[in-house]
Design a protein around this motif. Structure first.
Motif, short mmCIF file in Angstrom:
data_model
loop_
_atom_site.label_atom_id
_atom_site.label_comp_id
_atom_site.label_asym_id
_atom_site.label_seq_id
_atom_site.Cartn_x
_atom_site.Cartn_y
_atom_site.Cartn_z
N GLU A 41 0.90 -1.03 -0.15
CA GLU A 41 0.03 -0.01 -0.04
C GLU A 41 1.07 1.32 -0.07
OE1 GLU A 41 -2.67 -0.26 3.51
OE2 GLU A 41 -3.84 -2.00 2.54
N ALA A 114 -9.10 -4.24 -3.88
CA ALA A 114 -8.34 -3.23 -3.49
C ALA A 114 -9.15 -1.74 -3.90
CB ALA A 114 -6.68 -3.03 -3.53
N ARG A 115 -8.68 -0.59 -3.12
CA ARG A 115 -9.09 0.74 -3.70
C ARG A 115 -8.38 1.83 -3.98
NH1 ARG A 115 -13.12 3.96 0.61
NH2 ARG A 115 -10.99 4.12 1.63
N LYS A 117 -7.98 5.70 -4.13
CA LYS A 117 -8.51 6.84 -3.79
C LYS A 117 -7.64 8.17 -4.26
CE LYS A 117 -11.69 9.64 -1.81
NZ LYS A 117 -13.05 9.95 -2.13
N THR A 119 -6.64 11.79 -3.52
CA THR A 119 -6.55 12.89 -2.43
C THR A 119 -6.74 14.24 -3.05
OG1 THR A 119 -4.10 13.15 -2.48
CG2 THR A 119 -5.03 11.26 -1.33
N ILE A 125 -3.97 6.84 -3.45
CA ILE A 125 -3.58 6.09 -2.26
C ILE A 125 -4.35 4.61 -2.51
CG2 ILE A 125 -3.78 5.89 0.34
CD1 ILE A 125 -2.20 8.26 -0.64
N THR A 127 -5.24 1.35 -0.96
CA THR A 127 -5.68 0.37 0.38
C THR A 127 -6.36 -1.03 -0.25
OG1 THR A 127 -6.05 2.83 1.26
CG2 THR A 127 -6.84 0.73 2.55
N MET A 129 -8.61 -4.13 0.42
CA MET A 129 -9.85 -4.07 1.18
C MET A 129 -10.18 -5.79 1.47
SD MET A 129 -12.36 -1.90 -1.47
CE MET A 129 -13.78 -2.37 -0.62
N SER A 131 -7.19 -8.90 1.14
CA SER A 131 -5.82 -9.29 0.45
C SER A 131 -5.58 -10.69 0.28
CB SER A 131 -4.62 -8.52 1.69
OG SER A 131 -5.05 -9.42 2.76
#
Length: 255
Positions: A41, A114-115, A117, A119, A125, A127, A129, A131
């Motif tokens: 990440e 995964a997400r 996003k 900023t 980013i 992250t 969700m 794995s």
């Protein structure tokens, strides 16, 4: 047990020991990710670089990534395993009515996700969700994943020129593997040749100048396909941040 021949005693012949076909599975038996760990990440300058990092990591560990369920206005993109999801039986086929028997399915409902996003500074980013992969093991080769066999527009233009020069599909395959992507297959080249022929035939019928097909992929050799609308929102976000200036706090003028 011994064997006797010509008055001499010989030891029994050596028998070959069968190889363990589950050796690869046993190697990751104590691994919670079954040999397919998630990508690290972190923050990335753009969504394209984020997806490239995820794809490079997945390629090295026997799986592949794709994007799904993107929200362009909110700046959110979801990254999932390319073996996630389920096929929809639109024609209501059964094992008895299906013509092609014993077909293997690539989609097995893997829940790895995964997400990404965006900023306020324009970075993305990553992250996790979920794995852990489920429903499948590591792939033996990257050729089993269509998303890892993508070609940039420059490679398709080179292939079109080689076909026009009368080169064989084998020669085109070797050139593309050597110069662009070593994971493409002969079937990819035959599909590309048929696609170019259809487009050229349609353009000639309409009185246009034949051109090479334009694929949905970024200008990178091994990068995954990225939706151009999402890249447009990313560029607009960065432009607005660059043009933004601090406002004057005084009350004597309007800035």
């Amino acid at each position: 047990m011994t064997y006797q021949q010509d008055g001499q005693v010989y030891p029994p012949p050596e028998t070959s020991v069968p190889q363990d076909t589950n050796a690869d599975h046993d190697r990751y038996e104590n691994d919670q990710f079954n040999g397919m760990p998630p990508p690290p990440e972190g923050a990335f300058p753009s969504l394209q670089l984020l997806m490239s990092a995820c794809q490079d990591h997945a390629r090295a560990h026997g799986y592949a990534c794709v994007t799904s369920s993107n929200n362009y206005k909110r700046g959110i993109a979801y990254v999932r395993c390319d073996r996630g999801g389920e096929y929809v039986n639109h024609w209501k086929l059964t094992p008895e009515t299906r013509v092609r028997k014993n077909r293997t399915r690539r989609l097995v409902g893997c829940n790895w996700k995964a997400r990404a996003k965006r900023t306020s500074t324009g970075d993305w980013i990553l992250t996790m969700m979920n794995s852990k992969h489920n429903g499948h093991d590591r792939s033996e080769s990257a050729t089993q994943h269509p998303s890892l066999r993508q070609l940039p527009p420059e490679a398709l233009e080179e292939a079109r020129e080689m076909f026009q020069m009368g080169r064989s599909p084998k020669e085109v395959l070797e050139q593309l593997q050597r110069s662009w992507n070593p994971d493409i297959t002969a079937q990819d080249v035959y599909n590309l040749k048929a696609k170019i022929a259809r487009i050229v035939s349609k353009q000639l019928a309409g009185g246009e100048t034949p051109q090479s097909p334009q694929p949905v992929s970024p200008d990178q050799r091994f990068g995954p396909p990225t939706d151009p609308r999402l890249l447009e929102h990313d560029h607009a976000m960065r432009q607005s941040l660059e043009n933004q200036k601090p406002r004057c706090q005084c009350t004597c003028c309007e800035h």
